[in-house]
Write a protein that holds these residues in place. Structure first.
Motif, PDB file in Angstrom:
ATOM      1  N   UNK A  84      88.544  50.415  47.408  1.00 53.21           N
ATOM      2  CA  UNK A  84      89.444  51.531  45.917  1.00 53.21           C
ATOM      3  C   UNK A  84      89.600  49.780  44.838  1.00 53.21           C
ATOM      4  N   UNK A  85      89.443  50.300  43.532  1.00 53.62           N
ATOM      5  CA  UNK A  85      89.435  49.258  42.073  1.00 53.62           C
ATOM      6  C   UNK A  85      90.614  48.303  42.664  1.00 53.62           C
ATOM      7  N   UNK A  86      92.344  49.396  42.842  1.00 48.83           N
ATOM      8  CA  UNK A  86      93.208  48.495  43.253  1.00 48.83           C
ATOM      9  C   UNK A  86      93.252  47.526  44.236  1.00 48.83           C
ATOM     10  N   UNK A  87      92.584  47.926  44.869  1.00 53.91           N
ATOM     11  CA  UNK A  87      92.534  46.558  46.571  1.00 53.91           C
ATOM     12  C   UNK A  87      91.122  45.950  46.305  1.00 53.91           C
ATOM     13  N   UNK A  88      90.096  45.992  45.422  1.00 54.65           N
ATOM     14  CA  UNK A  88      89.373  45.102  45.395  1.00 54.65           C
ATOM     15  C   UNK A  88      89.090  43.736  44.821  1.00 54.65           C
ATOM     16  N   UNK A  89      90.077  43.457  44.232  1.00 56.25           N
ATOM     17  CA  UNK A  89      90.480  42.222  43.980  1.00 56.25           C
ATOM     18  C   UNK A  89      90.322  41.391  45.514  1.00 56.25           C
ATOM     19  N   UNK A  90      92.026  42.512  45.602  1.00 48.43           N
ATOM     20  CA  UNK A  90      92.439  41.444  47.144  1.00 48.43           C
ATOM     21  C   UNK A  90      91.290  40.844  48.708  1.00 48.43           C
ATOM     22  N   UNK A  91      90.711  42.062  48.325  1.00 46.51           N
ATOM     23  CA  UNK A  91      89.209  42.681  49.054  1.00 46.51           C
ATOM     24  C   UNK A  91      88.311  41.324  49.466  1.00 46.51           C
ATOM     25  N   UNK A  92      88.433  41.358  47.827  1.00 47.99           N
ATOM     26  CA  UNK A  92      86.952  39.896  47.557  1.00 47.99           C
ATOM     27  C   UNK A  92      88.001  38.339  47.438  1.00 47.99           C
ATOM     28  N   UNK A  93      88.909  38.498  47.657  1.00 50.99           N
ATOM     29  CA  UNK A  93      89.481  36.559  47.583  1.00 50.99           C
ATOM     30  C   UNK A  93      89.551  36.725  49.149  1.00 50.99           C
ATOM     31  N   UNK A  94      89.664  37.742  50.084  1.00 49.11           N
ATOM     32  CA  UNK A  94      89.765  37.758  51.270  1.00 49.11           C
ATOM     33  C   UNK A  94      88.724  37.366  52.400  1.00 49.11           C
ATOM     34  N   UNK A  95      87.846  38.346  52.134  1.00 50.28           N
ATOM     35  CA  UNK A  95      86.286  37.912  52.781  1.00 50.28           C
ATOM     36  C   UNK A  95      85.420  36.321  51.508  1.00 50.28           C
ATOM     37  N   UNK A  96      85.705  36.242  50.574  1.00 51.15           N
ATOM     38  CA  UNK A  96      85.456  34.837  49.789  1.00 51.15           C
ATOM     39  C   UNK A  96      86.178  33.403  50.714  1.00 51.15           C
ATOM     40  N   UNK A  97      87.135  33.462  51.312  1.00 55.58           N
ATOM     41  CA  UNK A  97      87.349  32.520  52.392  1.00 55.58           C
ATOM     42  C   UNK A  97      87.409  32.947  53.465  1.00 55.58           C
ATOM     43  N   UNK A  98      86.314  33.163  54.162  1.00 62.91           N
ATOM     44  CA  UNK A  98      85.482  33.766  55.542  1.00 62.91           C
ATOM     45  C   UNK A  98      83.849  32.918  55.080  1.00 62.91           C
ATOM     46  N   UNK A  99      84.448  32.050  56.010  1.00 64.70           N
ATOM     47  CA  UNK A  99      82.903  31.540  56.007  1.00 64.70           C
ATOM     48  C   UNK A  99      81.598  31.761  56.339  1.00 64.70           C
ATOM     49  N   UNK A 100      81.797  32.696  57.315  1.00 60.59           N
ATOM     50  CA  UNK A 100      80.518  33.857  57.850  1.00 60.59           C
ATOM     51  C   UNK A 100      80.253  34.720  57.002  1.00 60.59           C
ATOM     52  N   UNK A 101      80.438  35.128  55.960  1.00 61.83           N
ATOM     53  CA  UNK A 101      80.176  36.223  55.304  1.00 61.83           C
ATOM     54  C   UNK A 101      80.068  35.568  53.961  1.00 61.83           C
TER      55      UNK A 101
END
Length: 72
Positions: A8-25
């Protein structure tokens, strides 16, 4: 492994910030993830029409439907 997600657009930014913090993705740049705008769509359609015209007069050859599907 590649996975496509719809968020969902409303959650995309938070999700992107989270997965950017994972070094294996690894993610494509956000620019690659953006949908094309109207101008880009019209340019792509014009290019496709031009390629179809070039193919009709024999100037270029295009892939067959089977070749296209095999690539997928």
């Amino acid at each position: 492994m590649k996975i496509t997600l719809e968020i969902k657009d409303s959650k995309a930014s938070a999700f992107l910030n989270f997965i950017k913090s994972l070094d294996f993705i690894k993610i494509k740049s956000e620019e690659d993830l953006e949908e094309p705008n109207k101008e880009e769509i019209l340019q792509n359609i014009a290019k496709a029409v031009e390629e179809a015209k070039e193919h009709e007069v024999g100037n270029i050859s295009l892939r067959t439907a089977k070749e296209f599907l095999d690539e997928l």
